[in-house]
Design an enzyme around this catalytic site. Structure first.
Site, mmCIF file in Angstrom:
data_model
loop_
_atom_site.group_PDB
_atom_site.id
_atom_site.type_symbol
_atom_site.label_atom_id
_atom_site.label_comp_id
_atom_site.label_asym_id
_atom_site.label_seq_id
_atom_site.Cartn_x
_atom_site.Cartn_y
_atom_site.Cartn_z
ATOM 1 N N GLU A 208 -24.744 86.095 72.979
ATOM 2 C CA GLU A 208 -26.170 86.316 72.706
ATOM 3 C C GLU A 208 -27.030 86.117 73.948
ATOM 4 O OE1 GLU A 208 -27.453 84.154 69.216
ATOM 5 O OE2 GLU A 208 -26.628 85.683 67.926
ATOM 6 N N GLU A 393 -20.582 88.355 64.584
ATOM 7 C CA GLU A 393 -21.270 87.348 63.764
ATOM 8 C C GLU A 393 -22.041 88.063 62.674
ATOM 9 O OE1 GLU A 393 -23.748 84.444 65.746
ATOM 10 O OE2 GLU A 393 -22.367 84.345 67.450
#
Ligand code: P53
Length: 495
Positions: A208, A393
């Site tokens: 991320e 995710e």
């Protein structure tokens, strides 16, 4: 047109060391920035505890403000953790001592793939500074973990950097704010590629990258846009050179980048909202544009100018970024959000905040539940890059209530996954998206990154531990465990 998921589709689950592994002072591990972050809650932010220059310990808000009174962690970092405060990363849910049991449970569910991250300071306690020798005990730990995975035919998917910077690098080089950290990261990469070349074929460079900010995540003292984007530039260079190293050392490996890409819609057909949403989305897509295509996109000029950011590049940086793009784009998808010109947006996080969407429901933490948004995002990304994607995710953080035997009937979680997998399947079969796999977040309950809580649970496996770290750590299968097992066994047919 494909009829279903490919034969070799990588079903599995995802974790990260700072939230799962624990053993923070065992096996020769050095401290990491994540070890200094306290627990919090939805309305009480996590804090970073560090020492003030005058020697007293204090707490500062999780986003450092550039206050000159606040020092980063000085020499001999181990003395600077406050014993009276709870730090969830220290023991987390203790994968360090439970890995055999946990991987056996993943094996029982039929996982083809298990995503975990390396704690960098376990490999190099000081981060891999010049002349530093790697920590054999740390290297051995992950080797044992990967061998355990092989027993169950589980492919490890390894994130090289997930929300933790060796404290030594934060102290000496301002973390990713300093170019020295690039070399240290690459020493760590070279070590682990060489050591695990027969065991690990799937890698992710930086988790991320778009949500990283400040001390906790990047080891930088300040969190200004200038510091943040300069640090991200160092990460782009580091990521590209890690791709190069990986291909040289493990020719049959695939290495991807990772961006938080929960999607964003315009509030309505007002042209300013439609264009605003597109431009806002670029705040997240800029990262994958750079790492997948190999150059700063044309819109980045106005983007940086508006923020007053000037990126300092060294000669050769652009050529490096161009020469070694990512093999695939891994991304997290949790929710959608709504763009409205009058609502202040959280800059570059790919759909964090925004207006209320009356058409979708929300989780207890206010995250919009939007399965169609997953298909939307998959199409958006595949249309844009035409390279393999990996959903690394996805999931729903909830309060789970176990019965007297510790069993959780999490029908809501089953529903969430079922609905998302239906849309993911449409993306593969109807939209023709080249999707490598699906690893739901927190496949076993672990510490929340956002709040540091334990009660925000994502897992198919319940872990007996509370927000203050009390509990037996006993693992118990939830109802969703057997459901997901069936999904994997039928390659996504029986939902
Ligand atoms: P938690 C913010 C926005 C989107 C994803 O989040 C985020 C964050 C950070 O809070 O993090 C990712 O635990 C991240 C994981 C994290 C997961 O999403 O706050 O990669 O480490 O645990 C879920 O509910």
């Amino acid at each position: 047109m494909k009829k279903t998921f490919p034969e070799n589709f990588l079903w599995g689950g995802a974790t990260a060391a700072n939230q799962y592994e624990g053993g923070y002072n065992e096996g020769g591990r050095g401290l990491a920035t994540s070890d200094f972050i306290t627990n919090g809650s939805a309305d009480r932010p996590r804090k970073i505890t560090i020492r003030l220059k005058d020697g007293t310990k204090t707490m500062v808000n999780r986003r450092p403000t550039g206050d000159p009174k606040i020092d980063t962690i000085p020499e001999g970092t181990s003395g600077y953790i406050d014993e009276n405060v709870y730090y969830p990363s220290h023991n987390a849910v203790d994968f360090y001592h439970h890995y055999k049991e946990d991987i056996a449970l993943f094996g029982e569910m039929g996982f083809k793939c298990f995503r975990l991250s390396l704690s960098w300071s376990r490999i190099f306690p000081k981060g891999g500074i010049e002349g530093e020798q790697p920590n054999e005990e740390g290297l051995k730990f992950y080797e044992d973990v990967f061998k355990e995975c092989k027993k169950y035919n589980i492919e490890p998917l390894v994130t090289l950097y997930h929300f933790e910077t060796p404290a030594y690098l934060a102290e000496h080089f301002n973390g990713w704010g300093g170019r020295e950290t690039i070399d240290c990261f690459l020493r760590m990469c070279k070590e682990v590629f060489t050591r695990y070349k027969d065991l690990v074929k799937y890698w992710i460079t930086i988790n991320e990258i778009n949500v990283l900010n400040g001390y906790a995540f990047m080891g930088t003292r300040e969190a200004t846009a200038q510091v943040r984007y300069q640090a991200k530039h160092h990460m782009f260079v580091a990521s590209a050179l890690a791709n190069k190293l990986c291909h040289e050392i493990i020719p049959d490996a695939k290495i991807g980048c990772m961006v938080a890409l929960s999607c964003i819609y315009p509030k309505d057909c007002k042209p300013e909202n439609a264009f605003g949403a597109l431009d806002y989305r670029r705040g997240a897509l800029i990262y994958s544009d750079i790492m997948m295509r190999g150059y700063y996109p044309s819109y980045s000029g106005h983007f940086f100018e508006e923020m007053g950011v000037t990126i300092k590049k060294e000669p050769g940086d652009d050529e490096i970024i161009k020469a070694y793009p990512s093999d695939f784009l891994a991304f997290s998808y949790y929710r959608s959000s709504v763009y409205h010109t009058e609502i202040v947006q959280n800059t570059d996080t790919g759909g964090q905040m925004g207006d209320v969407n009356p058409f979708v429901e929300k989780t207890e933490w206010g995250w919009a539940i939007d399965p169609v948004g997953l298909r939307y995002t998959l199409s958006e990304l595949y249309d844009r890059y035409q390279k393999p994607l990996f959903i690394v995710e996805n999931g729903m953080g909830t309060i789970d209530k176990p019965d007297e035997n510790g069993y959780v009937e999490d029908d809501y979680r089953i529903q969430y996954f079922r609905d998302h997998i239906v849309e993911m399947k449409k993306a593969v079969t109807l939209d023709g998206v080249d999707l490598m796999g699906y690893t739901p977040w927190g496949c076993i309950d672990l510490v929340s990154a956002g709040t540091g809580e334990m009660k925000k649970r994502y897992g198919f496996i319940y872990v007996d531990m509370d927000d203050e770290g009390n509990g037996t750590l006993k693992r118990t299968k939830k109802k969703s465990f057997d459901w997901y097992k069936k999904v994997i066994a039928t390659n996504g047919e029986d939902l």
